[in-house]
Each structure stands twice: as C-alpha cells, then as structure tokens.
Enzyme design. Sequence first.
Site, short mmCIF file in Angstrom:
data_model
loop_
_atom_site.label_atom_id
_atom_site.label_comp_id
_atom_site.label_asym_id
_atom_site.label_seq_id
_atom_site.Cartn_x
_atom_site.Cartn_y
_atom_site.Cartn_z
N ALA A 179 4.57 4.80 -4.13
CA ALA A 179 4.36 4.12 -5.42
C ALA A 179 3.19 4.76 -6.16
CB ALA A 179 4.13 2.63 -5.20
N GLN B 21 0.83 -1.21 0.00
CA GLN B 21 0.00 0.00 0.00
C GLN B 21 0.87 1.26 0.00
OE1 GLN B 21 -3.13 0.74 -0.42
NE2 GLN B 21 -3.78 -1.38 -0.71
N SER B 22 2.00 1.21 -0.67
CA SER B 22 2.92 2.35 -0.69
C SER B 22 2.26 3.59 -1.29
CB SER B 22 4.14 1.96 -1.53
OG SER B 22 4.89 3.12 -1.86
N ASN B 23 2.24 4.68 -0.51
CA ASN B 23 1.76 5.96 -1.04
C ASN B 23 2.76 6.51 -2.05
OD1 ASN B 23 -0.63 6.28 0.69
ND2 ASN B 23 0.88 6.44 2.35
#
Length: 319
Positions: free
Chosen positions: A77, A73-75
């Site tokens: 990315a 859930q990387s912001n």
Amino acid sequence: MTAPPILLSHWPTPLDPAPRLSAALGLRPGDLWVKRDDLTDLGGGNKVRKLEHLVAEAVADDATVLVTSGGAQSNHARMTAAAAARLGLRAVLVLSGAPVAERPGNLALEALLGARVVPAGDVDADGLARRAAEVADELRDAGEVPALLPLGGSSPVGARGYLACAAELAEQAPDAAHVVVAVGSGGTMAGLVAGLGAERVLGVDTGAVPDPVQRVAGLVAALGGPDAPLRLRRDQVGGGYGALTPAGAAVLRTAARTEGLLLDPVYTAKALAGLAAAVRDGEVRPGERTVFVHTGGLPGLFGHPVAAELAAAALGRAT
Ligand SMILES: *Cc1c(COP(=O)(O)O)cnc(C)c1O
C-alpha cells in the site's frame, strides 16, 4: 494486450556478500549473498518490481486513481502511494486490521505521500477485496477512473516483475543452489520460480494468505513457469501474519549485529529464520551458494510492537 513496464527504480539491485551472517547460520563465509531488493526507490522493497507492470496497465487504461488493499502496515500500500505520487495519480488504500496512530510505520509515509487511507476493520481476505471494489465503484461514480490493484500486487501482471529479478540473479549468481525468499501474497516467489526453476527457489511462508502453495502455483502457471513441486516451508508462521516469532526475533538481531543488515519483523526475519532452519535440517548445506532475497519492509518495523520493545531495551529497560 501487454503494456511495457514503467520504470520506477534503478536496476539491477546489488548482490552483496554476507560472510559474517553466513558463518553465524552455520554456512561457509563465502556461501551467503544478499539480493538487495530493499534498496529500490519508492521507500524500498519488492513491490516496486510488481508496480512497474501494474501501473503501466493503469496508465494505459487512463486511470486517475490507484486503489489497493492490504493489512494495516502493508508495504505494498505504501509503495502504491509512492508510485501514484510519482505518476501524478491519486491513491486510495483500503486497509484491514486496526491501523492506529501509535504504530506509525507505513501509515506515516502514506500520509506524507498524500494517499487516502480507508480503514476496513476486521475483515478476511474476501471481505477486504469486496470493500476495495466498493471503494473503486464509489470513485467511479464520482467521475474518477480507478485502477484496482490486487492485494500485495500479486496478479499474473504484477508477478511478471519478478521475472526481471530472476534474470538479474541468473547473471549475478548463475551458480546459486538456493534462492531464499519470504512468501506473502506469492507473486515474488512465483516470478522467481518461473525464471529460475522450482528446484532452486526456497520460499518461506509468513502466514499472509491461507493457501500459499496454491497461490504461488497458480501464478507460476499463469507466467508459463514449470509445473514442478515447490519448495515452500511453512514452519515459520508462528502466531500468524505479523506476529514476530522467537526465531524471527533472534535472526533480526543476528543480521543487524553481524552485517549491519536491517530486516523487518513481518517478512524478511521469518524468511531468514526459514533459511536458518533449512541449514539446521540439512536442506541447505555448507559449500552451496545461497542467495537471500531482501524484499525490504523496514518502515513496517516502526509500525510493529517490537519497535517500542527495542527502544525500551536501548534505554536499559531490557525486555
Ligand atoms: C509483500 C512483501 C513480501 C512478500 O511478497 P509477496 O509477493 O506478497 O509474496 C516480502 N517481503 C516484504 C518486505 C513485503 O512487503
């Protein structure tokens, strides 16, 4: 050679008072202000300031595709995917952990933005970096010019973006005694420390990297910042990166219910829980002007198990 940053949002971000939240934390109503770095373009959040510098280098190198890595859930990315779309580049995102469609959050936005997601499985930070480098090599073999952006955007180039935030705060809140911020890959805190000094910046570790103190100190040094002890609390990590703590869950509600201020479970809730703990133990005292840096991350809420619990509670199936 340093490429000038490419503008990707509107600056400065606002600094808003938060009197009811301030009082709820045990401060005076006028003490607490929120730096709204959640109110940026590209879906909102702190990574935009870093990307303005990182994509400038990529464009100077004639890149055709941005490659980066992160958690499921990387912001960072998601915002890399948005920056790529804005600039007419492609994006490939190498994500660790277990990205699943039942937890859409940032993944849904990444699909919408046209990025390619490469699941990397259960790897540690080194394994993830290796996988991202392999993906970049494959793209190069296929005739692309990949630009490999670091985890969380936290290289010395990316961290430069937070010098700009420090400069905004020096104008907006020159008398701030404390600037409180979540620490993941460390570039955000490092830029603030380099710009405002180590005494005023209180970082709260979220458990994203095993060595946050060394990470932040290394980036501060690379930015030419002070060689002074860092204020970095490590008491809010709980069950680890991504795991919502009871204190985090409590302040997530408090911020929403006192100010209509929406935080995320992975970073900003832990940072605010760190501020609450700092008030309790006297590190932050009533009468001291305090800035809470809202670094964004709301899309991640919808990719976190807490979203389904909250929805169940809304329907009366209280958890
Ligand atoms: C990445 C992130 C942070 C942490 O920033 P770092 O520079 O990686 O330490 C904080 N909040 C949110 C919402 C983020 O996405």
